[in-house]
Structure formats: structure tokens, C-alpha cells
Design a protein around this motif. Structure first.
Motif, PDB file in Angstrom:
ATOM      1  N   PRO A  99      13.668  49.644  10.596  1.00 49.50           N
ATOM      2  CA  PRO A  99      14.505  48.741  11.401  1.00 49.50           C
ATOM      3  C   PRO A  99      15.943  48.725  10.922  1.00 49.50           C
ATOM      4  O   PRO A  99      16.210  48.856   9.730  1.00 49.50           O
ATOM      5  N   ILE A 100      16.881  48.567  11.850  1.00 46.08           N
ATOM      6  CA  ILE A 100      18.282  48.499  11.453  1.00 46.08           C
ATOM      7  C   ILE A 100      18.642  47.079  11.028  1.00 46.08           C
ATOM      8  O   ILE A 100      19.678  46.871  10.382  1.00 46.08           O
ATOM      9  N   SER A 101      17.831  46.089  11.391  1.00 46.49           N
ATOM     10  CA  SER A 101      18.034  44.724  10.916  1.00 46.49           C
ATOM     11  C   SER A 101      16.701  43.989  10.968  1.00 46.49           C
ATOM     12  O   SER A 101      15.835  44.311  11.782  1.00 46.49           O
ATOM     13  N   GLU A 102      16.532  43.021  10.100  1.00 50.13           N
ATOM     14  CA  GLU A 102      15.322  42.219  10.089  1.00 50.13           C
ATOM     15  C   GLU A 102      15.600  40.878   9.416  1.00 50.13           C
ATOM     16  O   GLU A 102      16.553  40.741   8.643  1.00 50.13           O
ATOM     17  N   TYR A 103      14.787  39.899   9.752  1.00 50.94           N
ATOM     18  CA  TYR A 103      14.911  38.582   9.148  1.00 50.94           C
ATOM     19  C   TYR A 103      13.506  37.993   9.017  1.00 50.94           C
ATOM     20  O   TYR A 103      12.705  38.041   9.963  1.00 50.94           O
ATOM     21  N   ARG A 104      13.221  37.448   7.855  1.00 51.97           N
ATOM     22  CA  ARG A 104      11.931  36.815   7.622  1.00 51.97           C
ATOM     23  C   ARG A 104      12.138  35.436   7.005  1.00 51.97           C
ATOM     24  O   ARG A 104      12.885  35.282   6.037  1.00 51.97           O
ATOM     25  N   SER A 105      11.485  34.437   7.579  1.00 51.36           N
ATOM     26  CA  SER A 105      11.500  33.095   7.014  1.00 51.36           C
ATOM     27  C   SER A 105      10.074  32.754   6.575  1.00 51.36           C
ATOM     28  O   SER A 105       9.216  33.633   6.475  1.00 51.36           O
ATOM     29  N   ASP A 106       9.809  31.479   6.344  1.00 49.45           N
ATOM     30  CA  ASP A 106       8.470  31.071   5.899  1.00 49.45           C
ATOM     31  C   ASP A 106       7.424  31.204   7.002  1.00 49.45           C
ATOM     32  O   ASP A 106       6.229  31.305   6.707  1.00 49.45           O
ATOM     33  N   ASN A 107       7.865  31.218   8.261  1.00 45.39           N
ATOM     34  CA  ASN A 107       6.863  31.235   9.334  1.00 45.39           C
ATOM     35  C   ASN A 107       7.246  32.091  10.547  1.00 45.39           C
ATOM     36  O   ASN A 107       6.700  31.908  11.633  1.00 45.39           O
ATOM     37  N   GLU A 108       8.171  33.037  10.377  1.00 39.56           N
ATOM     38  CA  GLU A 108       8.475  33.938  11.480  1.00 39.56           C
ATOM     39  C   GLU A 108       9.144  35.201  10.945  1.00 39.56           C
ATOM     40  O   GLU A 108       9.628  35.251   9.809  1.00 39.56           O
ATOM     41  N   TYR A 109       9.161  36.208  11.811  1.00 43.69           N
ATOM     42  CA  TYR A 109       9.753  37.492  11.427  1.00 43.69           C
ATOM     43  C   TYR A 109      10.418  38.097  12.655  1.00 43.69           C
ATOM     44  O   TYR A 109       9.846  38.103  13.753  1.00 43.69           O
ATOM     45  N   PHE A 110      11.623  38.588  12.471  1.00 42.65           N
ATOM     46  CA  PHE A 110      12.402  39.193  13.539  1.00 42.65           C
ATOM     47  C   PHE A 110      12.888  40.556  13.078  1.00 42.65           C
ATOM     48  O   PHE A 110      13.256  40.725  11.911  1.00 42.65           O
ATOM     49  N   ALA A 111      12.909  41.541  13.967  1.00 40.13           N
ATOM     50  CA  ALA A 111      13.441  42.859  13.600  1.00 40.13           C
ATOM     51  C   ALA A 111      13.991  43.561  14.831  1.00 40.13           C
ATOM     52  O   ALA A 111      13.563  43.308  15.960  1.00 40.13           O
TER      53      ALA A 111
END
Length: 306
Positions: A99-111
Motif C-alpha cells: 500500500p502507498i498509505s495506511e492507517y491503523r487505530s485500536d479498532n479500524e484499518y484503512f489503506a
């Protein structure tokens, strides 16, 4: 770190402890399910126009895209797993697609993933009901608006450098096959957005002896990573360049019409107002490929003139 918000997210609540996938549903080809889960709800639309995802600058993604929403429920005979396990499982899958970008928190994930010419955004979130993890949901958006051939399909002019096409890099030094080449120049040839592809179109060329290699690329800046990602769209190999000849790009025209994406091999002449093209090529931004161009009517400005 900035959190990504998936606009319009609807966490589907399918029947808990289901046993079989609902009729007509299927896994998305990029994202296989975690064992022990079945599809409880499924929806796909080829021409969704709602603002449903956040791009790398934190703004809603809009425009026509394919939207797929899948809700997975825990099977009755499967053991419940924790949120961290679910997130780690899914993140590992996405990592394989670089992935060129991603974000992870305690209860979700985005990429965000660039797969050939398609931008894919995915949002993963566990479904928590009564303090128990009943399943998870995926919302996937795919920009399918690119027409013609997609990046990753080398033209016949790429020659020995066809392996570079489709590469995603953050530094030209990653292309070790160009080791020993001298960088000559780089030009921006416009925004790819008018052709329904993200990023700026650029062309750069490199020389080594009587060999010239030209790379047509799309440059994307990823704020979260604080770096630029470059995708090689096509390559041009020019062999047997004679002494005194040079490549010129961005200053050529056919008749009275300037064409920024024209590349021409010329013989410099300080006394000439324009230089006749010996050979010419054109990068077609609709197919993302280099094409031959009749050189007879192509004229270029001498080096240093614009």
C-alpha cells in the motif's frame, strides 16, 4: 497521527453465528476472509458516486467508482478472536499489495493500494456487539475509470528495460538497472487527472554511452509517509545514438502545434532556429504507452530555448 474517517460507513449487522454465505456473495479477490467467518451481507455497485473514502490528504474521495461492502459473521462453531488479531490478519494481507498509505487505530484499518491503473481504498472494521466480536466489515472502493491499456503493460519500445514498467519507487536509486547512467533532465507533461488517473505525469531520461533510456512516470505525494511515490508507466530504449545527437522533450511541435509529450532525437545546430527530428515518439496518456510518431513534420527548439 491523523485518523482516517470512512464517510458513509454503515457497519452491517448480519445474522450472528450464521453458517453459510448469503446467496450471490463472494470474497473480494484482493482480500481473502479470515477462517471461521461467513458472509452475512453483501452489496456491490459499479457506478457509485457517493463520497465514501478519505484520500491521502484527508479529503473525501468522490467520482465514479466501484463500491463493495461485505459483512462477515462468526460461524457458530468458530472461536471468537480479538480485535488486534483481526486487524493484524487483515493488515498482513494488505502489506502483500504494498500500500502507498495506511492507517491503523485500536479498532479500524484503512489503506490505499495502487494496483495497475486502479486506485483501491479499503476500510476494515470489527463488528462489536454486546462487548463481543460478532464479525467484521469491509468497504472497498475501486477507481475503474482508466481507459485503454493500464500501467504495467510495457510498449514495444521498452526493449531491455521492460522490467521497469509498473515499478513503484520512492527514489530512482531503487532502479539498480540504471546504475552507471547519467541523469539528463526531467519534465512535467501535465496532470494525469484529466485522463482519470491520479498524480502528475513526468518524463525523465538517462544516458550511458550511445544508449538513452526514457521513463514516463506518474508522481504521487503521500503526506502520511511524507514522501513521493513514483510509478513507471512506460520506458523507451534508444540504442546506437550517434556522436553529437541528443534527445529533446517538451520543446517539440508538429507543424504549429506544440506537443509536450513528444520525444525526438535531434542533431544540435547552434545556427538553426529549430531542429528537425531524426526519430520521434509520443507518450499516449490515454493508454499509458509510448507510440511511434512520424518524424518528418516534427521540429524542436534548440537546447535552452522555450
Amino acid at each position: 497521527m491523523k485518523a482516517f474517517i470512512c464517510l458513509g460507513w454503515v457497519l452491517l449487522s448480519g445474522s450472528v453465528l450464521a453458517q453459510e454465505d448469503i446467496k450471490g456473495s463472494r470474497d473480494h479477490p484482493l482480500f481473502p476472509r479470515m477462517p471461521g467467518y461467513v458472509i452475512g451481507q453483501y452489496e456491490t455497485a459499479d457506478n457509485d458516486t457517493s463520497e465514501i473514502f478519505m484520500n491521502t490528504e484527508g479529503m473525501p474521495i468522490s467520482g465514479v467508482m466501484r463500491k463493495t461492502t461485505i459483512s462477515y459473521d462468526l460461524k457458530s462453531d468458530a472461536q471468537e478472536v480479538g480485535v488486534d488479531t483481526l486487524l493484524s490478519y487483515f493488515q498482513a494481507i494488505v502489506k502483500n499489495w504494498k500500500p502507498i498509505s495506511e492507517y491503523r487505530s485500536d479498532n479500524e484499518y484503512f489503506a490505499e493500494i495502487i494496483n495497475s491503473a486502479t486506485d483501491t481504498w479499503v476500510h476494515f472494521k470489527p463488528n462489536i456487539q454486546n462487548h463481543k466480536i460478532a464479525g467484521y466489515a469491509l468497504v472497498i472502493g475501486e477507481n475503474l475509470r482508466v481507459t485503454g491499456r493500464v500501467p504495467g503493460a510495457p510498449s514495444r519500445f521498452s526493449g531491455s528495460y521492460r522490467s521497469l514498467v509498473g515499478k513503484k519507487i520512492s527514489d530512482i536509486k531503487e532502479l539498480t538497472v540504471l546504475s552507471g547512467f547519467n541523469f539528463t533532465d526531467k519534465w512535467s507533461i501535465g496532470s494525469a487527472s484529466e485522463y482519470d488517473f491520479n498524480g502528475m505525469l513526468s518524463v525523465s531520461w538517462y544516458t550511458k554511452g550511445n544508449l538513452i533510456v526514457v521513463l514516463y512516470t506518474s508522481d504521487l505525494f503521500v503526506p502520511e509517509l511524507n514522501k513521493k511515490i513514483t510509478i513507471v508507466l512506460d520506458a523507451l530504449e534508444i540504442t546506437n545514438v550517434q556522436k553529437g545527437q541528443m534527445l529533446t522533450i517538451g520543446v517539440c511541435q508538429e507543424g504549429e502545434k506544440p506537443i509536450s509529450s513528444l520525444a525526438a532525437l535531434v542533431q544540435p545546430n547552434d545556427k538553426a532556429d529549430t531542429l528537425a527530428a531524426l526519430q520521434a515518439w509520443h507518450f499516449n496518456p490515454r493508454t499509458f504507452q509510448i507510440e511511434p510518431w512520424p518524424a518528418a513534420k516534427v521540429k524542436c527548439l534548440p537546447t535552452g530555448q522555450e
